[in-house]
Design a protein around this motif. Structure first.
Motif, PDB file in Angstrom:
ATOM      1  N   GLY A 168       0.834  -1.201   0.000  1.00  0.00           N
ATOM      2  CA  GLY A 168       0.000   0.000   0.000  1.00  0.00           C
ATOM      3  C   GLY A 168       0.867   1.249   0.000  1.00  0.00           C
ATOM      4  O   GLY A 168       2.092   1.166   0.154  1.00  0.00           O
ATOM      5  N   ILE A 169       0.207   2.379  -0.182  1.00  0.00           N
ATOM      6  CA  ILE A 169       0.940   3.644  -0.245  1.00  0.00           C
ATOM      7  C   ILE A 169       0.236   4.649   0.670  1.00  0.00           C
ATOM      8  O   ILE A 169      -0.994   4.692   0.716  1.00  0.00           O
ATOM      9  CB  ILE A 169       1.019   4.162  -1.704  1.00  0.00           C
ATOM     10  N   ALA A 170       1.061   5.439   1.407  1.00  0.00           N
ATOM     11  CA  ALA A 170       0.490   6.472   2.285  1.00  0.00           C
ATOM     12  C   ALA A 170       1.236   7.778   2.033  1.00  0.00           C
ATOM     13  O   ALA A 170       2.438   7.857   2.235  1.00  0.00           O
ATOM     14  CB  ALA A 170       0.654   6.073   3.749  1.00  0.00           C
ATOM     15  N   VAL A 171       0.509   8.761   1.553  1.00  0.00           N
ATOM     16  CA  VAL A 171       1.064  10.114   1.389  1.00  0.00           C
ATOM     17  C   VAL A 171      -0.002  11.091   1.861  1.00  0.00           C
ATOM     18  O   VAL A 171      -1.192  10.779   1.803  1.00  0.00           O
ATOM     19  CB  VAL A 171       1.425  10.428  -0.088  1.00  0.00           C
ATOM     20  N   ASP A 172       0.432  12.252   2.341  1.00  0.00           N
ATOM     21  CA  ASP A 172      -0.558  13.257   2.716  1.00  0.00           C
ATOM     22  C   ASP A 172      -1.295  13.708   1.449  1.00  0.00           C
ATOM     23  O   ASP A 172      -0.705  13.738   0.360  1.00  0.00           O
ATOM     24  CB  ASP A 172       0.121  14.465   3.373  1.00  0.00           C
ATOM     25  N   GLY A 173      -2.553  14.054   1.594  1.00  0.00           N
ATOM     26  CA  GLY A 173      -3.305  14.501   0.421  1.00  0.00           C
ATOM     27  C   GLY A 173      -4.606  15.152   0.857  1.00  0.00           C
ATOM     28  O   GLY A 173      -5.138  14.845   1.928  1.00  0.00           O
ATOM     29  N   ASP A 174      -5.074  16.080   0.018  1.00  0.00           N
ATOM     30  CA  ASP A 174      -6.355  16.728   0.299  1.00  0.00           C
ATOM     31  C   ASP A 174      -7.069  16.997  -1.022  1.00  0.00           C
ATOM     32  O   ASP A 174      -6.707  16.417  -2.046  1.00  0.00           O
ATOM     33  CB  ASP A 174      -6.155  18.009   1.134  1.00  0.00           C
ATOM     34  N   GLU A 175      -8.046  17.896  -0.996  1.00  0.00           N
ATOM     35  CA  GLU A 175      -8.813  18.129  -2.231  1.00  0.00           C
ATOM     36  C   GLU A 175      -7.959  18.743  -3.338  1.00  0.00           C
ATOM     37  O   GLU A 175      -8.315  18.682  -4.508  1.00  0.00           O
ATOM     38  CB  GLU A 175     -10.058  18.997  -1.931  1.00  0.00           C
ATOM     39  N   HIS A 176      -6.802  19.347  -2.974  1.00  0.00           N
ATOM     40  CA  HIS A 176      -5.937  19.968  -3.985  1.00  0.00           C
ATOM     41  C   HIS A 176      -4.921  18.990  -4.579  1.00  0.00           C
ATOM     42  O   HIS A 176      -4.205  19.339  -5.518  1.00  0.00           O
ATOM     43  CB  HIS A 176      -5.190  21.157  -3.374  1.00  0.00           C
ATOM     44  N   THR A 177      -4.814  17.812  -4.005  1.00  0.00           N
ATOM     45  CA  THR A 177      -3.860  16.819  -4.523  1.00  0.00           C
ATOM     46  C   THR A 177      -4.201  16.516  -5.988  1.00  0.00           C
ATOM     47  O   THR A 177      -5.369  16.250  -6.308  1.00  0.00           O
ATOM     48  CB  THR A 177      -3.936  15.532  -3.663  1.00  0.00           C
ATOM     49  N   PRO A 178      -3.187  16.580  -6.873  1.00  0.00           N
ATOM     50  CA  PRO A 178      -3.475  16.378  -8.299  1.00  0.00           C
ATOM     51  C   PRO A 178      -4.118  15.018  -8.578  1.00  0.00           C
ATOM     52  O   PRO A 178      -3.857  14.035  -7.869  1.00  0.00           O
ATOM     53  CB  PRO A 178      -2.090  16.458  -8.954  1.00  0.00           C
ATOM     54  N   ALA A 179      -4.935  14.992  -9.612  1.00  0.00           N
ATOM     55  CA  ALA A 179      -5.691  13.777  -9.958  1.00  0.00           C
ATOM     56  C   ALA A 179      -4.761  12.577 -10.154  1.00  0.00           C
ATOM     57  O   ALA A 179      -5.100  11.452  -9.784  1.00  0.00           O
ATOM     58  CB  ALA A 179      -6.523  14.032 -11.211  1.00  0.00           C
ATOM     59  N   GLY A 180      -3.573  12.835 -10.715  1.00  0.00           N
ATOM     60  CA  GLY A 180      -2.639  11.726 -10.957  1.00  0.00           C
ATOM     61  C   GLY A 180      -2.181  11.075  -9.655  1.00  0.00           C
ATOM     62  O   GLY A 180      -1.999   9.854  -9.595  1.00  0.00           O
ATOM     63  N   GLY A 207      -9.408   2.946   7.330  1.00  0.00           N
ATOM     64  CA  GLY A 207     -10.530   2.458   6.533  1.00  0.00           C
ATOM     65  C   GLY A 207     -11.821   2.402   7.337  1.00  0.00           C
ATOM     66  O   GLY A 207     -12.915   2.466   6.780  1.00  0.00           O
ATOM     67  N   LEU A 208     -11.697   2.259   8.667  1.00  0.00           N
ATOM     68  CA  LEU A 208     -12.866   2.237   9.545  1.00  0.00           C
ATOM     69  C   LEU A 208     -13.149   3.623  10.106  1.00  0.00           C
ATOM     70  O   LEU A 208     -14.299   3.978  10.356  1.00  0.00           O
ATOM     71  CB  LEU A 208     -12.597   1.315  10.745  1.00  0.00           C
ATOM     72  N   LEU A 209     -12.079   4.384  10.350  1.00  0.00           N
ATOM     73  CA  LEU A 209     -12.193   5.687  11.032  1.00  0.00           C
ATOM     74  C   LEU A 209     -11.907   6.775  10.012  1.00  0.00           C
ATOM     75  O   LEU A 209     -12.731   7.095   9.196  1.00  0.00           O
ATOM     76  CB  LEU A 209     -11.226   5.713  12.222  1.00  0.00           C
ATOM     77  N   THR A 210     -10.701   7.332  10.049  1.00  0.00           N
ATOM     78  CA  THR A 210     -10.247   8.254   9.002  1.00  0.00           C
ATOM     79  C   THR A 210      -8.758   8.476   9.214  1.00  0.00           C
ATOM     80  O   THR A 210      -8.149   7.833  10.079  1.00  0.00           O
ATOM     81  CB  THR A 210     -11.000   9.602   9.054  1.00  0.00           C
ATOM     82  N   HIS A 211      -8.165   9.350   8.416  1.00  0.00           N
ATOM     83  CA  HIS A 211      -6.773   9.752   8.627  1.00  0.00           C
ATOM     84  C   HIS A 211      -6.755  11.275   8.660  1.00  0.00           C
ATOM     85  O   HIS A 211      -7.184  11.915   7.704  1.00  0.00           O
ATOM     86  CB  HIS A 211      -5.883   9.220   7.498  1.00  0.00           C
ATOM     87  N   PRO A 212      -6.269  11.870   9.754  1.00  0.00           N
ATOM     88  CA  PRO A 212      -6.434  13.325   9.891  1.00  0.00           C
ATOM     89  C   PRO A 212      -5.660  14.179   8.895  1.00  0.00           C
ATOM     90  O   PRO A 212      -6.065  15.310   8.651  1.00  0.00           O
ATOM     91  CB  PRO A 212      -5.972  13.607  11.330  1.00  0.00           C
ATOM     92  N   THR A 213      -4.581  13.651   8.292  1.00  0.00           N
ATOM     93  CA  THR A 213      -3.840  14.506   7.355  1.00  0.00           C
ATOM     94  C   THR A 213      -3.821  13.960   5.925  1.00  0.00           C
ATOM     95  O   THR A 213      -3.125  14.498   5.075  1.00  0.00           O
ATOM     96  CB  THR A 213      -2.381  14.718   7.816  1.00  0.00           C
ATOM     97  N   SER A 214      -4.530  12.886   5.670  1.00  0.00           N
ATOM     98  CA  SER A 214      -4.483  12.338   4.318  1.00  0.00           C
ATOM     99  C   SER A 214      -5.861  11.887   3.838  1.00  0.00           C
ATOM    100  O   SER A 214      -6.327  10.800   4.182  1.00  0.00           O
ATOM    101  CB  SER A 214      -3.498  11.168   4.227  1.00  0.00           C
ATOM    102  N   ALA A 215      -6.459  12.736   3.009  1.00  0.00           N
ATOM    103  CA  ALA A 215      -7.739  12.344   2.389  1.00  0.00           C
ATOM    104  C   ALA A 215      -7.509  11.190   1.423  1.00  0.00           C
ATOM    105  O   ALA A 215      -8.343  10.281   1.323  1.00  0.00           O
ATOM    106  CB  ALA A 215      -8.334  13.537   1.648  1.00  0.00           C
ATOM    107  N   THR A 216      -6.368  11.212   0.720  1.00  0.00           N
ATOM    108  CA  THR A 216      -6.107  10.149  -0.268  1.00  0.00           C
ATOM    109  C   THR A 216      -6.037   8.789   0.420  1.00  0.00           C
ATOM    110  O   THR A 216      -6.541   7.785  -0.086  1.00  0.00           O
ATOM    111  CB  THR A 216      -4.792  10.422  -1.031  1.00  0.00           C
TER     112      THR A 216
END
Ligand code: NAD
Length: 255
Positions: free
Chosen positions: A87-99, A139-148
């Motif tokens: 799996g991969i974990a990077v910070d991301g939000d609504e501005h994270t590029p589509a790619g 996956g059950l809760l959320t991640h506070p700094t990564s929407a992706t």
């Protein structure tokens, strides 16, 4: 299911949780442990340590997953347990590029879909087989700094649930591994904000592997190395708004 004498495949097996799973399955006397990783050298290292088999592959690509599964079946006849763990974990939000969203989607979600597509026909024909998906407490809760991460791990859990519902009566067992922090390179690489709320309660990958072996023996859907996650999940379900207020408070403490 007991691991003894089983043919097991672990993706992302070259490091972290996947490596601990490979080692633990070897201790449990699996017939063969196939270590799959993008990092060929890491896969080789783990395979040679446990007398397993190494395959270099990018499991976010369907042709690569098909190649892995066909190769294992040709050589070992069956796959009893497929651990879709990379799996991969990077910070991301609504501005994270589509790619970048797409990259997270391909590994955190589609790799599980490709694995199921490739292994289920054989498992269904035999009337038995086990799929373990490494999801996350996110996956059950959320991640506070990564929407992706939060979004793709929710999707991955949804897919595991769906597989269990659809194929459970035909002999297919599915487990979703949902840890919080685990002391691996992934946690080390996380941004300060993404790491601080996880490190204090982080567990060793070996403990996660112990919990996986127990969870598979019990054929339990949710495998929770941090049992408190079940309470957090109950609180989320029983009062969503209160839970969101708590998550906002947590979010405001993170850099
Ligand atoms: N470490 C944590 O705190 C934590 C918590 C919850 C869930 N998880 C999940 O556990 C799984 C494993 O994480 P980890 O902490 O062991 O990570 P890690 O980065 O330590 O190891 C991941 C391994 O996967 C391999 N990999 C990456 N992309 C791949 C690809 N496309 N194809 C094949 N192999 C690939 C890497 O080369 C590496 O060997 C991930 O799904 C992750 O989201 C980790």
């Amino acid at each position: 299911m007991v691991i003894t004498d089983k043919v097991v495949v672990v993706t992302g097996g070259g490091n972290g949780i996947g490596r601990a799973l490979c080692r633990r399955f070897a201790v449990e006397c699996a017939k063969t442990v196939v270590v799959v990783d993008l990092d060929a050298a890491a896969a080789e290292r783990v395979a040679s340590e446990i007398a397993g088999v190494a395959i270099a592959a990018d499991v976010s690509r369907e042709d690569e997953v098909k190649r892995v599964v066909a190769g294992v079946i040709e050589r070992h006849r069956v796959i009893d347990l497929f651990c879709s763990n990379a799996g991969i974990a990077v910070d991301g939000d609504e501005h994270t590029p589509a790619g970048e969203w797409q990259g997270c989607w391909e590994l955190n979600v589609m790799a599980h879909v490709f694995a199921a597509r490739a292994v289920l026909p054989g498992m269904l024909a035999r009337g038995e087989g086990y799929l373990l998906q490494t999801v996350s407490a996110a996956g059950l809760l959320t991640h506070p700094t990564s929407a992706t991460y939060a979004v793709t791990k929710h999707a991955s859990l949804a897919f595991a649930e769906w597989l269990s519902m659809t194929y459970g009566d035909r002999g297919i067992r599915v487990s979703a591994l949902c840890p919080q922090g685990v002391r691996t390179d992934m946690l080390q690489r996380a941004s300060a904000g993404g790491r601080t709320f996880l490190v204090d309660s982080a567990v060793a990958p070996e403990q996660v592997a112990d919990d996986v072996v127990k969870g598979i023996a019990d054929e339990r859907f949710l495998i929770l190395p941090h049992p408190e996650v079940a309470d957090y999940f109950r609180r989320k379900a029983s009062d969503y708004d209160r839970w969101l207020r708590g998550m906002r408070r947590l979010r405001s403490t993170l850099k």
